[in-house]
Write a protein that holds these residues in place. Structure first.
Motif, PDB file in Angstrom:
ATOM      1  N   UNK A 135      82.488 -24.770 -24.896  1.00  0.00           N
ATOM      2  CA  UNK A 135      82.756 -26.016 -24.173  1.00  0.00           C
ATOM      3  C   UNK A 135      82.489 -27.259 -24.993  1.00  0.00           C
ATOM      4  N   UNK A 136      81.848 -27.144 -26.164  1.00  0.00           N
ATOM      5  CA  UNK A 136      81.588 -28.297 -27.012  1.00  0.00           C
ATOM      6  C   UNK A 136      80.339 -29.070 -26.669  1.00  0.00           C
ATOM      7  N   UNK A 137      79.541 -28.615 -25.714  1.00  0.00           N
ATOM      8  CA  UNK A 137      78.291 -29.309 -25.385  1.00  0.00           C
ATOM      9  C   UNK A 137      77.354 -29.266 -26.583  1.00  0.00           C
ATOM     10  N   UNK A 138      76.592 -30.337 -26.779  1.00  0.00           N
ATOM     11  CA  UNK A 138      75.698 -30.390 -27.935  1.00  0.00           C
ATOM     12  C   UNK A 138      74.311 -30.855 -27.492  1.00  0.00           C
ATOM     13  N   UNK A 139      73.324 -30.431 -28.260  1.00  0.00           N
ATOM     14  CA  UNK A 139      71.932 -30.820 -28.046  1.00  0.00           C
ATOM     15  C   UNK A 139      71.320 -31.122 -29.407  1.00  0.00           C
ATOM     16  N   UNK A 140      70.427 -32.103 -29.453  1.00  0.00           N
ATOM     17  CA  UNK A 140      69.790 -32.509 -30.690  1.00  0.00           C
ATOM     18  C   UNK A 140      68.355 -32.008 -30.747  1.00  0.00           C
ATOM     19  N   UNK A 141      67.942 -31.563 -31.928  1.00  0.00           N
ATOM     20  CA  UNK A 141      66.588 -31.101 -32.171  1.00  0.00           C
ATOM     21  C   UNK A 141      66.003 -31.897 -33.334  1.00  0.00           C
ATOM     22  N   UNK A 187      58.246 -30.744 -34.966  1.00  0.00           N
ATOM     23  CA  UNK A 187      58.776 -30.765 -33.603  1.00  0.00           C
ATOM     24  C   UNK A 187      58.835 -29.354 -33.033  1.00  0.00           C
ATOM     25  N   UNK A 188      58.874 -29.252 -31.712  1.00  0.00           N
ATOM     26  CA  UNK A 188      58.958 -27.968 -31.024  1.00  0.00           C
ATOM     27  C   UNK A 188      60.375 -27.756 -30.501  1.00  0.00           C
ATOM     28  N   UNK A 189      60.840 -26.545 -30.536  1.00  0.00           N
ATOM     29  CA  UNK A 189      62.197 -26.241 -30.092  1.00  0.00           C
ATOM     30  C   UNK A 189      62.405 -24.737 -30.050  1.00  0.00           C
ATOM     31  N   UNK A 190      63.627 -24.268 -29.941  1.00  0.00           N
ATOM     32  CA  UNK A 190      64.867 -25.041 -29.882  1.00  0.00           C
ATOM     33  C   UNK A 190      65.139 -25.565 -28.476  1.00  0.00           C
ATOM     34  N   UNK A 191      66.062 -26.538 -28.342  1.00  0.00           N
ATOM     35  CA  UNK A 191      66.337 -27.111 -27.019  1.00  0.00           C
ATOM     36  C   UNK A 191      67.319 -26.300 -26.199  1.00  0.00           C
ATOM     37  N   UNK A 192      67.863 -25.213 -26.747  1.00  0.00           N
ATOM     38  CA  UNK A 192      68.886 -24.437 -26.046  1.00  0.00           C
ATOM     39  C   UNK A 192      68.518 -22.958 -26.089  1.00  0.00           C
ATOM     40  N   UNK A 193      69.119 -22.207 -25.176  1.00  0.00           N
ATOM     41  CA  UNK A 193      68.980 -20.759 -25.165  1.00  0.00           C
ATOM     42  C   UNK A 193      69.985 -20.143 -26.139  1.00  0.00           C
ATOM     43  N   UNK A 194      69.891 -18.850 -26.416  1.00  0.00           N
ATOM     44  CA  UNK A 194      70.869 -18.230 -27.329  1.00  0.00           C
ATOM     45  C   UNK A 194      72.307 -18.406 -26.878  1.00  0.00           C
ATOM     46  N   UNK A 195      72.536 -18.465 -25.558  1.00  0.00           N
ATOM     47  CA  UNK A 195      73.870 -18.664 -25.022  1.00  0.00           C
ATOM     48  C   UNK A 195      73.928 -19.978 -24.258  1.00  0.00           C
ATOM     49  N   UNK A 196      75.094 -20.602 -24.268  1.00  0.00           N
ATOM     50  CA  UNK A 196      75.272 -21.888 -23.594  1.00  0.00           C
ATOM     51  C   UNK A 196      75.043 -21.719 -22.093  1.00  0.00           C
TER      52      UNK A 196
END
Length: 637
Positions: free
Chosen positions: A328-334, A352-361
C-alpha cells in the motif's frame, strides 16, 4: 546548469572535473553568444564546454539566495548592500506609507551628516569585508560572472575548472563583461583547490558545486573549505540514483539506500542532506539547511556549515530510517538516535528504540522495505525563505524566472516542516483501485478530522500531513463507499481487498473547507514548471573534440531507442522470410490482402506446411489444430 567540460581521453575522470589537462583548442570553432541576467558570454556551438539554458532557474535562484546571505552577513558588520532595482522601489513604499513618513524624514536628516552615513556595497565593486566565493566547476564561467554583476558585497569570485579549454573561455568571458577585478579564473582539480583552503583564514564564505552528475566526490573537501557559518550550494543531477533506481549505487555515493516511492524526490533531498551532514560530522561540523529544492531533473541544496562538538552529537537523532510497505506504500520513520533531557539542563543522547512496524504491514499484510538513513529534520529555514521571497517579489524585474521563483518559494513556505515525506492522490486511490478524489476533498477531510495538511513543492498532487497512516486509510475507505469498487474483482490476498475489508473507525467529511485551498493555489502562482522546449532535460556530457550536442543526441537516440525493432536494412530479408509461411486466412478463403499479404498464398506440400507454421501473423486468428481440450505444442496458444 553548467557542468564540467570533457577534455582528456579518460571521460570517467573528467566527468566532475577532477583531472586537469592541457588540451589544444580545435581550429575554426563556431561560437554562440548567450545573454542571461546581466551577463553576456560566448561559448562553442559544438558541445565542447557544457552549457544548459534550462538551468536558468537554478542560477537565478542561486543569485537571489547569495544576495540575501550577503545581506545577513554584511549587515552584522554594519554594511548595507545595494541591489539594482531595490532603491527606487523602497522610496515608493516610504512615500505611500503615512506611518513611516516621520521615520523617513529622520533618516533623510541623518544622511546629511557624513559621519553617520552607513557603509554600502554595490555590484561590480570590491568589498574588502565582503564574501569570498568559489565556483568549483565553472565551465564557461557564466555563473561566476553573474555573481559579480548581480550580487553585491563580494570580495572575490574564484571560477575554477579542470579543463584548459574551459579556463581559456572563462578568461574571454571575464574580459567581455569587464569583471576581471572580481572574477579570477583558475585551472585546478576542484577537490585539491578546496583542500588547500582548509585553514580558517583561507576558507570561502560561499562554495557552489554544480557538477555534471553526482557531487559526491567533492563533498568531503567542500565541508572543510567553507567558512564558519558559510553557505554551501550543491546541485545533484543524478536523479535516477537518488530516486531509487539503483539503491546500491546511491549507498556507494551518499551512504544511504534510496527507495522507489511516490515521495522519491523529497527523499532525494533528504539523502543529500544526510550525506552533507555525515561528511561535516567527521570534522566536528554540522549543517543547517536554508533551502532545499527539487526542480525539473535535479535537486538544489543550500546549507550553512557550523562547527560545534556538542551540536554534532545531536546529528544521529536528526537522521532516520524509512520502513515502506511494498503493497500500500505506507511508510514509518525510525530515528537513528534519541536526545532526551537530563538533570541540570543537560541533554542525554542514546540509541533509539524500534522498530516502529511489525514484520507485516498492519493495513495490507505485505512486507516492508528499508531505506535511508536520511535527514528527518526540516528542509528549509522559513525566515530565510521569507526574506528571499520578499526580495524577489519586490523586485520582479531582476530575474527572468522571477515568476517561477515566487511560485516555488510560496509553496515551500506553506509546507509542513515537521512532516517528512508525503503521499500522493494517485498512490492512495490506486492502492484500493478506486476513483481518485479531488485534492480539495482529501485536504478537507483531513482538516475536518483535526489533522494538518499541506502541499509539497516536489510533487504536484502531494499530500503532506501529520495524520497517521491508519487515519489516512480510514478516509480512503469512506471515499470508497461513495465510489464503490467491485469487490468480486479483487483477489483476497491483494492489498486493496485487505484494506477495504476493515470498517473505518473515522467517519470522513469531504465537505470543501475554505482553508483547504492553499494561498499559492488561490493566487494562481506558477508553482510547477511545464517543459519549456522540445527534448527538454539534462544535456549530453561535453565532448573532448567539440562534437556538436545535436549530433551527440542523435547518436544516443539511435543507440538506445528502438532496441527491440528490426533495423531498416533487414526489412527485405524479413519479408522474404515471412513469405516462406502459408497464410491461414488464405487457406480458409477469408484473406482479402491478395498479393500484398506478408505470407505466402502458394499451395505447399504437407511436409512444407508442417515445417512452416506462422507464429506472428497479425491478420490470422489463433487456431488450435489439435481441437479443444488438447494440449498445445510449443509456440502455440
Amino acid at each position: 546548469m553548467e557542468g564540467q567540460p570533457q577534455g582528456p581521453p579518460n571521460p570517467a575522470a573528467m566527468e566532475n572535473g577532477t583531472e586537469p589537462c592541457g588540451e589544444e583548442r580545435p581550429p575554426e570553432v563556431q561560437e554562440t553568444t548567450v545573454t542571461e541576467g546581466a551577463a553576456k558570454i560566448v561559448f562553442p556551438s559544438a558541445n565542447e564546454v557544457f552549457y544548459n539554458p534550462v538551468q536558468e532557474f537554478n542560477r537565478d535562484l542561486t543569485c537571489a539566495v547569495i544576495t540575501e546571505f550577503a545581506r545577513i552577513q554584511l549587515g552584522a558588520k554594519g554594511i548595507q548592500i545595494k541591489v539594482p532595482g531595490e532603491k527606487d522601489l523602497q522610496k515608493v513604499v516610504v512615500d505611500l506609507s503615512e506611518q513611516e513618513e516621520d521615520k523617513a524624514e529622520v533618516k533623510e536628516g541623518a544622511n546629511l551628516a557624513p559621519g553617520d552615513q552607513p557603509r554600502t556595497a554595490a555590484v561590480r565593486d570590491i568589498c574588502e569585508e565582503g564574501l569570498r566565493v568559489l565556483e568549483g566547476l565553472a565551465a564557461s564561467g557564466l555563473r561566476s560572472i553573474r555573481f559579480a554583476l548581480e550580487v553585491p558585497g563580494l570580495r572575490s569570485v574564484v571560477a575554477n575548472d579542470a579543463s584548459a579549454r574551459a579556463v581559456d573561455l572563462m578568461h574571454r568571458n571575464v574580459q567581455l563583461n569587464d569583471v576581471a577585478h572580481l572574477v579570477q579564473p583558475s585551472q585546478a582539480d576542484a577537490r585539491m583547490l578546496m583542500y588547500q583552503h582548509q585553514k580558517a583564514s583561507e576558507r570561502f564564505d560561499v562554495i557552489d558545486l554544480d557538477p555534471y552528475g553526482s557531487p559526491a566526490p567533492f563533498l568531503d573537501a567542500a565541508v572543510q573549505a567553507v567558512s564558519e557559518g558559510g553557505l554551501l550550494c550543491v546541485t545533484c543531477t543524478d536523479m535516477a540514483v537518488l530516486a531509487g533506481n539503483s539503491g546500491e549505487t546511491c549507498y556507494s555515493k551518499y551512504g544511504a539506500m534510496a527507495l522507489k516511492s511516490r515521495a522519491c524526490h523529497e527523499m532525494a533531498l533528504r539523502i543529500v542532506l544526510h550525506s552533507l551532514d555525515l561528511h561535516a560530522n567527521c570534522y566536528q561540523r554540522f549543517v543547517v539547511p536554508l533551502l532545499s529544492i527539487s526542480a525539473d531533473f535535479y535537486v538544489r541544496i543550500f546549507v550553512r556549515v557550523f562547527t560545534g562538538q556538542a551540536k554534532v552529537k545531536a546529528s544521529a537523532s536528526k537522521q532516520a530510517l524509512v520502513f515502506q510497505c511494498v503493497g500500500c506504500g505506507s511508510f514509518h520513520l525510525q530515528r537513528l538516535g534519541k536526545a532526551s533531557g537530563a538533570s541540570g539542563g543537560r541533554v542525554k543522547f542514546s540509541a533509539a528504540c524500534g522498530p516502529p512496524v511489525a514484520p507485516e504491514c498492519e493495513h495490507c499484510g505485505q512486507r516492508h522495505q528499508l531505506g535511508g538513513p536520511m535527514w528527518a529534520e526540516p528542509l528549509h529555514d522559513l525566515d530565510f525563505v521569507g526574506r528571499v521571497l520578499e526580495a524577489v517579489s519586490a523586485n520582479p524585474g531582476r530575474f527572468h524566472t522571477a515568476e517561477r521563483i515566487r511560485g516555488v518559494l510560496s509553496v515551500v513556505a506553506e509546507e509542513l516542516l515537521d512532516v517528512p515525506l508525503y503521499y500522493t492522490l494517485d498512490q492512495l486511490s490506486s492502492a484500493i483501485h478506486c476513483s481518485t478524489p479531488r485534492l480539495l476533498q482529501l485536504r478537507s477531510a483531513l482538516l475536518h478530522a483535526g489533522f494538518r495538511v499541506s502541499l509539497s513543492h516536489a510533487c504536484k498532487n502531494a499530500v503532506k500531513t501529520d495524520a497517521p497512516s491508519s487515519a489516512l486509510w480510514d478516509i480512503m475507505r469512506c471515499w470508497e463507499k461513495e465510489c464503490p469498487v467491485k469487490r468480486e474483482r479483487l483477489s483476497e490476498t491483494s492489498p486493496a481487498f485487505r484494506i477495504l475489508s476493515v470498517e473505518p473507525r473515522l467517519q470522513a467529511n469531504f465537505t470543501i473547507r475554505d482553508d483547504a485551498n492553499p494561498s499559492s493555489r488561490q493566487r494562481g502562482l506558477k508553482r510547477f514548471q511545464a517543459n519549456p522546449e522540445a527534448n527538454w532535460g539534462p544535456r549530453p556530457r561535453a565532448r573532448p573534440r567539440g562534437k556538436a550536442a545535436g549530433e551527440a543526441v542523435e547518436e544516443r537516440r539511435k543507440l538506445l531507442q528502438n532496441k527491440r525493432k528490426e533495423p531498416d536494412e533487414d526489412l527485405a530479408q524479413r519479408a522474404a522470410h515471412l513469405k516462406t509461411f502459408p497464410c491461414k486466412r488464405f487457406k480458409e478463403g477469408t484473406c482479402q490482402r491478395g498479393e500484398q499479404c506478408c505470407y505466402s498464398h502458394s499451395p505447399l506440400t504437407p511436409k512444407a506446411t508442417a515445417e512452416a507454421t506462422p507464429t506472428d501473423c497479425p491478420e490470422a486468428p489463433d487456431q488450435n489444430p489439435l481441437g479443444p481440450g488438447a494440449a498445445a505444442g510449443p509456440g502455440e496458444d
